[in-house]
Design a protein around this motif. Structure first.
Motif, PDB file in Angstrom:
ATOM      1  N   ARG B 197       0.836  -1.202   0.000  1.00 21.10           N
ATOM      2  CA  ARG B 197       0.000   0.000   0.000  1.00 21.10           C
ATOM      3  C   ARG B 197       0.873   1.255   0.000  1.00 21.10           C
ATOM      4  O   ARG B 197       0.558   2.245  -0.648  1.00 21.10           O
ATOM      5  CB  ARG B 197      -0.909  -0.015   1.239  1.00 21.10           C
ATOM      6  N   ILE B 198       1.963   1.186   0.752  1.00 17.74           N
ATOM      7  CA  ILE B 198       2.819   2.367   0.850  1.00 17.74           C
ATOM      8  C   ILE B 198       3.578   2.620  -0.448  1.00 17.74           C
ATOM      9  O   ILE B 198       3.679   3.775  -0.893  1.00 17.74           O
ATOM     10  CB  ILE B 198       3.783   2.236   2.056  1.00 17.74           C
ATOM     11  N   ILE B 200       2.627   1.978  -3.408  1.00 18.23           N
ATOM     12  CA  ILE B 200       1.679   2.560  -4.364  1.00 18.23           C
ATOM     13  C   ILE B 200       1.428   4.032  -4.022  1.00 18.23           C
ATOM     14  O   ILE B 200       1.400   4.900  -4.895  1.00 18.23           O
ATOM     15  CB  ILE B 200       0.358   1.763  -4.383  1.00 18.23           C
ATOM     16  N   ALA B 201       1.310   4.314  -2.723  1.00 13.53           N
ATOM     17  CA  ALA B 201       1.100   5.704  -2.296  1.00 13.53           C
ATOM     18  C   ALA B 201       2.286   6.572  -2.720  1.00 13.53           C
ATOM     19  O   ALA B 201       2.113   7.673  -3.243  1.00 13.53           O
ATOM     20  CB  ALA B 201       0.901   5.765  -0.784  1.00 13.53           C
ATOM     21  N   SER B 204       2.164   7.278  -6.311  1.00 14.05           N
ATOM     22  CA  SER B 204       1.030   8.133  -6.656  1.00 14.05           C
ATOM     23  C   SER B 204       1.315   9.591  -6.325  1.00 14.05           C
ATOM     24  O   SER B 204       0.972  10.487  -7.091  1.00 14.05           O
ATOM     25  CB  SER B 204      -0.202   7.643  -5.901  1.00 14.05           C
ATOM     26  N   ASN B 205       1.966   9.844  -5.200  1.00 12.73           N
ATOM     27  CA  ASN B 205       2.298  11.225  -4.823  1.00 12.73           C
ATOM     28  C   ASN B 205       3.360  11.187  -3.730  1.00 12.73           C
ATOM     29  O   ASN B 205       3.051  11.014  -2.562  1.00 12.73           O
ATOM     30  CB  ASN B 205       1.046  11.965  -4.347  1.00 12.73           C
ATOM     31  N   ALA B 208       3.067  13.963  -0.961  1.00 15.37           N
ATOM     32  CA  ALA B 208       1.967  13.710  -0.028  1.00 15.37           C
ATOM     33  C   ALA B 208       2.318  12.554   0.899  1.00 15.37           C
ATOM     34  O   ALA B 208       1.959  12.557   2.075  1.00 15.37           O
ATOM     35  CB  ALA B 208       0.677  13.414  -0.787  1.00 15.37           C
ATOM     36  N   SER B 209       3.054  11.563   0.384  1.00 14.66           N
ATOM     37  CA  SER B 209       3.465  10.437   1.230  1.00 14.66           C
ATOM     38  C   SER B 209       4.380  10.927   2.339  1.00 14.66           C
ATOM     39  O   SER B 209       4.229  10.571   3.502  1.00 14.66           O
ATOM     40  CB  SER B 209       4.210   9.383   0.407  1.00 14.66           C
ATOM     41  N   GLY B 271       2.488   4.428  -9.086  1.00 17.09           N
ATOM     42  CA  GLY B 271       1.182   4.438  -8.455  1.00 17.09           C
ATOM     43  C   GLY B 271       0.121   3.578  -9.102  1.00 17.09           C
ATOM     44  O   GLY B 271      -0.976   3.459  -8.590  1.00 17.09           O
TER      45      GLY B 271
END
Lengths: 505, 322
Positions: B197-198, B200-201, B204-205, B208-209, B271
């Motif tokens: 999950r991390i 991918i986060a 994705s950004n 923001a992570s 992402g």
């Protein structure tokens, strides 16, 4: 009526502009004479920048006319504007860091003239231009090596290299010290004598009174006044800038502020930003507002506390114990949350689902052995938050990019509610959020405070910050200039502190 | 009204949106049907088993490539790592017992991947550059340690890698089983595990992570290290099949791995991507080679067809993103 007044270099009449359903400018008039320094004032969001962007061709107007020397113009892009002689120095610098000063100054002409670069001529011309402004910059140096002050000067030189008829300066002195400012003013007077019309945007009212001939004030996208400078004083200008009644947006709440501070900041100074010697404290259950003009260091202060920027010195105390937040990882570990002003770039994972967005701060609580997520726990948590915040979505697995601005902001908040933050920093809680969602977010902030959270709200929206905060700190140039208690709340007082003036008795 | 505010994606029915959404699987099925019609040999167990064996090596490194690409990075070193690690394994297996040789090889792979990971995560080097450098270094080391020629290893006793690598379980080649287990584990990890999950986060950004309190550097470091470890497993599988480790192995495999991941619908910006679709990507590339071989098409036209398929698959995804 085609009988344009020959007295004016620039006449903008009846300019209207809206973005979507939001009306930004309504029938705005602006008339500037040749050889005039015309100050354009207004609060953040009053429409100054939009008006200038219409003038320069970045935005297209919905209605109205723009006459330059009596002829109607319709610049479709900034290049059109430049060709017509309209040059704008924006607040955000727009130089190419990897090119030299000279190349930046003549960037607009590089493609146009010849095939080969005449380095000798370009460098000589650029150096002559910089020297004529009275500053010392080596034009062969790369822009990335310049200080921010020098960069601003290069921006101005770049605009002047194009023989402007109308020069727009948007907050040019934010980074200048008094000597540099004085030099800039001397230059502006010279330009004025040569007949150039200058539109000068600034929050520093004392500057306006030093240099401007005429002042025009915008409020909520409308002209609230336009007068020769000698017919108005500071108080008059401030009155034109504010004078709006507080709407019934802000839910009342029973303040139940704790006795001792939950969070304290002492002498915080940043390594890389302008934040200097910031001290304050927040009590549990208190909503502390931080106001100030754009660029006064509010966002930087929040990021510094959160560990996103590097600290040079200073201390933080959570419930009386000193803590170190060298990175956001530390801050989150101490249950401090930051809702960024820029939710799309810094707050949200737009293509990912609501669930994936919210859980990202909360894996400690929902993951079991070997980091496997307990789906039941996760789903319950997300469902609770969606209901509590009234996030309008078909399901928890919808991508966040499909939500409205208000609902996106709620997701950004939910990230920090899911870990039961003790302190939450909220930067511009309702930027780009519709009125309905605004009220919901205000309720949410109240509820957080009621539960004993120390809430720090940064906002440029003055009615908003006065409506929700218990106390307001006003920042100027990276430090806290003054503090206002609830009884002292007024837009005038905030503005006075923000521009570095004492309160009126 | 909730539903009026935000419509769920792909809510409209119809066959075309469905095909566009599952385009990777669609292309795969189409190719299987086409292959079955065009060649009598295709649906024989010998051919299918060969196909699976051929794709397993690239398949395993494609999974490593997927998790790197999910963070928004890229790993160009994996092909060369397969060569170096196959040589290393061949040398090790001549000295140590098999399990120990396998363990050491995987550890070396993890270590070499860590070098890229360190450069990317902590030295802020562009992934393309860092792994390009490691790619050259690893290929060079492969030639040095093998003295330029394949290293063979002998068969002692009962426990031997080639027994495992060339045998099947329930008709499925053992090495394909290894590949499929890795795909399955990655699938589970990406969906149900915090690690997945991390990453991918992060892809994705990343900002923001970071501002969500994620140790971004740690995870970026780890994906390259894992990619290195998977290259080691691929090397053992390939060396096991042929009983040798050669410095010429894995030539341009990194490009096939990237192609497989991209055909599988992953975004090179990070992402977005899935293990099952990467598996499809691997099988599609393998199928194309397989069927063209069965048709006796020479290898140069094969490359042209492969390139065409990549373009077609990515164009289809353009529709999906709209």
């Amino acid at each position: 009526m085609q009988n344009a007044n020959k007295d004016y270099r620039l006449e903008m009449t009846g300019i209207s502009k809206s973005f979507g359903i939001v009306s930004v400018l309504e029938k705005v008039d602006l008339k500037v004479k040749p050889g005039e320094i015309h100050a354009l004032l207004g609060e953040n969001g009053a429409g100054k920048s939009t008006l200038m962007k219409i003038l320069s061709g970045v935005h297209q107007k919905d209605a109205g006319r723009v006459l330059l020397n009596g002829k109607e113009i319709n610049p479709k892009n900034t290049h059109d504007g430049q060709v017509l002689g309209i040059n704008v120095v924006y607040q955000e610098l727009s130089l190419v860091n990897d090119l030299s000063v000279a190349e930046n100054i003549y960037l607009h002409k590089l493609g146009a003239s010849q095939f080969w670069m005449n380095w000798k001529k370009i460098n000589a011309d650029a150096q002559a231009l910089i020297n004529s402004l009275g500053f010392e910059i080596d034009v062969t140096a790369k822009v990335s090596h310049l200080s921010i002050v020098q960069k601003q000067i290069v921006e101005i030189a770049k605009a002047l290299s194009e023989d402007p008829k109308v020069l727009v300066l948007d907050e040019p002195t934010t980074v200048f010290d008094p000597t540099d400012t004085q030099k800039l003013f001397d230059n502006l007077f010279k330009l004025k004598e040569s007949g150039i019309s200058i539109i000068y945007i600034s929050h520093h009212l004392e500057e306006i009174f030093k240099i401007a001939d005429t002042v025009t004030v915008l409020r909520d996208g409308k002209i609230s006044g336009s007068q020769p400078i000698n017919e108005i004083d500071t108080d008059g200008v401030i009155k034109l800038m504010i004078g709006r009644e507080l709407k019934d947006l802000y839910p009342p709440r029973t303040v139940n502020v704790g006795a001792t501070p939950i969070f304290e900041v002492k002498n915080l100074t940043a390594k890389d930003t302008l934040v200097k010697d910031v001290s304050f404290s927040v009590k549990g259950g208190e909503v502390l507002g931080i106001a100030g003009l754009g660029g006064s260091g509010r966002t930087e202060t929040a990021k510094l506390i959160f560990g996103a920027d590097q600290k040079k010195s200073g201390q933080l105390f959570l419930k009386g114990k000193e803590i170190k937040t060298n990175s956001p990882v530390d801050a989150v570990g101490y249950e401090i949350g930051l809702v960024s002003e820029n939710r799309k770039e810094e707050g949200l994972f737009l293509p990912l689902s609501i669930q994936e967005n919210i859980s990202v701060t909360n894996f400690k609580a929902i993951a079991g052995k070997f980091g496997f997520v307990n789906k039941e726990k996760e789903n319950n948590n997300i469902q609770n938050l969606i209901e509590k915040l009234n996030i309008k979505t078909p399901s928890a697995i919808s991508p966040v990019k499909n939500l409205s601005g208000g609902n996106q902001q709620k997701v950004a908040l939910a990230k920090w509610l899911s870990i039961d933050s003790k302190v939450i920093l909220i930067d511009e809680p309702t930027r780009g959020v519709d009125v309905g969602a605004k009220v919901e977010i205000y309720h949410l902030i109240n509820e957080l405070a009621k539960n004993g959270v120390g809430v720090i709200v940064i906002s440029s929206d003055m009615p908003e910050i006065m409506g929700i905060a218990d106390r307001i700190l006003v920042m100027k140039e990276g430090s806290i200039y003054g503090e206002l208690s609830k009884a002292e709340f007024s837009e005038e007082n905030i503005l006075r502190y923000a521009i570095g003036k004492p309160l009126k008795n | 009204m909730a539903s009026a505010l935000s419509k769920p994606q792909n809510s409209s029915g119809g066959i075309l949106p469905f095909l566009i959404k599952y385009n990777t699987i669609f292309i795969f099925v189409l190719l299987v049907i086409f292959s079955a019609f065009i060649s009598d040999v295709f649906f024989t167990s010998v051919n299918l088993s060969n196909l699976l064996k051929q794709v397993s090596g690239i398949g395993i490194i494609s999974i490593g490539m997927l998790i790197v690409i999910l963070t928004g990075g890229i790993d160009l070193s994996v092909g060369s790592l397969v060569a170096l690690l196959a040589v290393a394994f061949a040398l090790l297996v001549n000295i140590f017992a098999l399990p120990l040789a396998i363990l050491i090889t995987i550890m070396i792979g993890f270590g070499l991947g860590s070098v890229s990971g360190y450069l990317v995560a902590y030295q802020k080097m562009a992934p393309f550059i860092a792994t390009l450098a490691l790619m050259t270094v690893a290929r060079g080391l492969g030639f040095i340690y093998s003295k330029g020629s394949p290293v063979t290893f002998e068969t002692y006793g009962g426990l031997h890698i080639s027994n495992f690598a060339n045998n099947s379980f329930l008709g499925i080649p053992n090495i394909a089983i290894v590949f499929l287990i890795i795909v399955l584990l990655t699938m589970v990890m990406l969906r149900y595990n915090v690690f997945g999950r991390i990453i991918i986060a992060i892809g994705s950004n990343e900002e923001a992570s970071r501002l969500s309190g994620i140790k971004v550097n740690k995870y970026k470091f780890l994906v390259y290290a894992i990619s290195g470890a998977l290259a080691a497993i691929a090397a053992i599988v390939v060396a096991g099949r042929t009983n040798l480790g050669s410095p010429n192995m894995g030539m341009a495999w990194e490009l096939d791995a990237i192609a497989a991941v991209v055909i599988g619908g992953a975004s090179l910006n990070g992402g977005k991507g899935s293990a099952i679709n990467t598996l499809m990507g691997v099988l599609i590339l393998g199928l194309i080679s397989n069927i063209l071989n069965l048709l006796n098409v020479p290898s140069y036209p094969q490359q042209v067809v492969k390139g065409g398929i990549i373009i077609f698959a990515v164009l289809l995804q353009r529709f999906e993103n709209k």
